[in-house]
Design an enzyme around this catalytic site. Sequence first.
Site, short mmCIF file in Angstrom:
data_model
loop_
_atom_site.label_atom_id
_atom_site.label_comp_id
_atom_site.label_asym_id
_atom_site.label_seq_id
_atom_site.Cartn_x
_atom_site.Cartn_y
_atom_site.Cartn_z
N PRO A 128 -2.56 7.83 0.31
CA PRO A 128 -1.54 6.86 -0.13
C PRO A 128 -0.43 6.67 0.90
CG PRO A 128 -2.15 8.29 -1.95
CD PRO A 128 -2.87 8.82 -0.75
N GLY A 131 -2.28 5.40 6.19
CA GLY A 131 -3.42 4.51 6.39
C GLY A 131 -3.68 4.32 7.87
N SER A 132 -2.84 3.49 8.51
CA SER A 132 -3.00 3.26 9.96
C SER A 132 -2.71 4.52 10.77
CB SER A 132 -2.07 2.13 10.42
OG SER A 132 -2.36 0.95 9.72
N THR A 158 -14.47 3.91 -0.14
CA THR A 158 -15.71 3.19 -0.46
C THR A 158 -16.77 4.19 -0.93
OG1 THR A 158 -15.17 1.60 1.25
CG2 THR A 158 -17.45 1.60 0.49
N ARG A 267 -24.99 -33.40 1.10
CA ARG A 267 -23.87 -34.04 0.39
C ARG A 267 -23.49 -35.33 1.10
NH1 ARG A 267 -20.53 -34.37 -4.16
NH2 ARG A 267 -18.39 -34.82 -3.51
N GLN A 335 -13.40 -25.46 3.37
CA GLN A 335 -12.90 -26.82 3.64
C GLN A 335 -14.05 -27.81 3.67
OE1 GLN A 335 -9.71 -26.94 3.68
NE2 GLN A 335 -9.58 -29.15 3.87
N GLU A 362 -10.96 0.16 8.55
CA GLU A 362 -11.42 0.76 9.82
C GLU A 362 -10.50 0.36 10.98
OE1 GLU A 362 -15.53 1.31 10.42
OE2 GLU A 362 -16.00 1.14 8.29
P1 FAD Z 1 -0.68 0.41 6.53
O1 FAD Z 1 -1.11 1.42 7.52
O2 FAD Z 1 0.47 0.70 5.63
O3 FAD Z 1 -0.39 -0.96 7.32
C1 FAD Z 1 0.34 -2.04 6.73
C2 FAD Z 1 0.57 -3.09 7.83
O4 FAD Z 1 1.33 -2.52 8.89
C3 FAD Z 1 -0.73 -3.58 8.46
O5 FAD Z 1 -0.63 -4.94 8.76
C4 FAD Z 1 -0.82 -2.77 9.76
O6 FAD Z 1 -1.58 -3.44 10.76
C5 FAD Z 1 0.66 -2.69 10.13
N1 FAD Z 1 0.94 -1.56 11.03
C6 FAD Z 1 0.80 -0.23 10.78
N2 FAD Z 1 1.11 0.49 11.87
C7 FAD Z 1 1.49 -0.40 12.84
C8 FAD Z 1 1.91 -0.30 14.19
N3 FAD Z 1 2.02 0.89 14.82
N4 FAD Z 1 2.22 -1.45 14.87
C9 FAD Z 1 2.08 -2.65 14.26
N5 FAD Z 1 1.66 -2.83 12.99
C10 FAD Z 1 1.36 -1.71 12.29
N6 FAD Z 1 -10.34 4.36 4.09
C11 FAD Z 1 -11.15 5.47 4.16
O7 FAD Z 1 -10.72 6.53 4.61
N7 FAD Z 1 -12.44 5.42 3.72
C12 FAD Z 1 -12.98 4.29 3.20
O8 FAD Z 1 -14.17 4.30 2.80
C13 FAD Z 1 -12.16 3.13 3.08
N8 FAD Z 1 -12.64 2.00 2.49
C14 FAD Z 1 -11.78 0.96 2.23
C15 FAD Z 1 -12.22 -0.12 1.47
C16 FAD Z 1 -11.35 -1.14 1.12
C17 FAD Z 1 -11.81 -2.28 0.26
C18 FAD Z 1 -10.00 -1.12 1.61
C19 FAD Z 1 -9.03 -2.22 1.26
C20 FAD Z 1 -9.57 -0.08 2.39
C21 FAD Z 1 -10.44 0.98 2.70
N9 FAD Z 1 -10.00 2.09 3.43
C22 FAD Z 1 -10.81 3.21 3.54
C23 FAD Z 1 -8.62 2.17 3.87
C24 FAD Z 1 -8.30 1.32 5.11
O9 FAD Z 1 -8.90 1.88 6.25
C25 FAD Z 1 -6.78 1.21 5.20
O10 FAD Z 1 -6.36 0.36 4.15
C26 FAD Z 1 -6.34 0.65 6.55
O11 FAD Z 1 -6.56 1.60 7.58
C27 FAD Z 1 -4.86 0.26 6.57
O12 FAD Z 1 -4.06 1.28 6.07
P2 FAD Z 1 -2.98 0.94 4.93
O13 FAD Z 1 -3.65 0.16 3.87
O14 FAD Z 1 -2.30 2.19 4.54
O15 FAD Z 1 -1.94 -0.04 5.62
#
Ligand code: FAD
Length: 383
Positions: A128, A131-132, A158, A267, A335, A362
């Site tokens: 939670p 992520g990134s 997933t 179409r 579109q 990813e």
């Molecule tokens: P955040 O990291 O909070 O990012 C939010 C925004 O900030 C994004 O636009 C990002 O690009 C930007 N940002 C963050 N850091 C920076 C930076 N340094 N510079 C500029 N911009 C930045 N994860 C797993 O481990 N296993 C899985 O099987 C898996 N499956 C998934 C399936 C789905 C349908 C989804 C939606 C997600 C899944 N994920 C999984 C998680 C996914 O990899 C993360 O959602 C993704 O890495 C982004 O992390 P976050 O959602 O926390 O976004």
Amino acid sequence: MDFALTPEQHSFQQLARDFLDKEVIPHRAAWDRAESVDTAIIPKLGEIGFFGMTIPEQYGGLGGDYITYCLGMEELGRADSAVRGIVSVSMGLVGKVVLSHGTEEQKHQWLPGIATGAVLACFGLTEPDNGSDPGHLKTRAVRDGSDYIVNGSKIFITNGTWADLCLVFARTGGPGPKGISAFLVPTDTPGFESREIHGKLGLRGQATAELYFTDMRIPAHCMLGAEGQGFSIAMHSLDKGRVSVGAGCVGIIQGCLESSIDYATHRKQFDRPLASFQLIQELIADMSVDADAGRMLVWRAADLIERGKPFGTAASKAKYFCSEAAVRAANNAIQLFGGAGYVDEYPVSKYMRDARVMTLYEGTSQIQKLLIGRSETGINAFA
Ligand code: FAD
């Protein structure tokens, strides 16, 4: 350079397309509405060989090359990205790192099941609060005799509620990436709980879950690789995974292109087929160029993997370009279809919803650009 497919690659592509045209495409809209594929499709995918494409024959796979894998992923993306994700996470993100980092015992324990789809795996990295930036993840594994006790949670995983095996990344050491280790955890381990996340924009046919680990006791021999190697295992896995996402996105673009040509030639408006209008041909031309350009980027990355060369930046370029191009193609396809594109009688609205997540998971598009930028400039702009 020879872009021609070998007879084996061509016949696998044809086999995959024939199977998916018959077993997946007729059901994808219903599965999407039901928020679940019919899970009976999973063993059928296993029989065709989707789960074992690049797993060596000695571990029950087909022993195919990486281009064949990308062809399979493209066909799955053309058919249904929800199904592609089920396969690519289990076999691509988990199976392949068991192959590259597992002990012989771990390989024999897990790979034959993964290669046939009898064992479904999930990849537990995202949390939670991380992520990134997974290098600062908080799930903790504390040594207790010959075991580790794991506490923490994961999100957006997933296959999370369907999986038999979870690759869990947890902190065994100090702060930062070097304190992370990877564990192969059977999901029936006491203390492992999964809850499905509902209401996704796309990829609705696959199960996405939150995972909770409460005093989960894991024998130390379940560790994959050495202690502290977890982050590099995760990054290695995601680098290859990005090529697979790129290939799946090429499949989305190809699907948009084929659907658009079919619709536009049948179409009629103003007494002429839509396809005869220049502005409609522009939409089709853009999809066609994106499909070809994306495929070349994917095949180049796949070729580097096959030859054992560094491929990380090529994988980022393929993932970044193809995911953005898939969103563009699906948007243009809607579109072109007009109002008909907005409902799920035709596949283009689902292509759009499924494509949207490809620029997020990813590694988001921003993260790919930072990786490419770091490679070009030598300067780390992440933090
Ligand atoms: P955040 O990291 O909070 O990012 C939010 C925004 O900030 C994004 O636009 C990002 O690009 C930007 N940002 C963050 N850091 C920076 C930076 N340094 N510079 C500029 N911009 C930045 N994860 C797993 O481990 N296993 C899985 O099987 C898996 N499956 C998934 C399936 C789905 C349908 C989804 C939606 C997600 C899944 N994920 C999984 C998680 C996914 O990899 C993360 O959602 C993704 O890495 C982004 O992390 P976050 O959602 O926390 O976004």
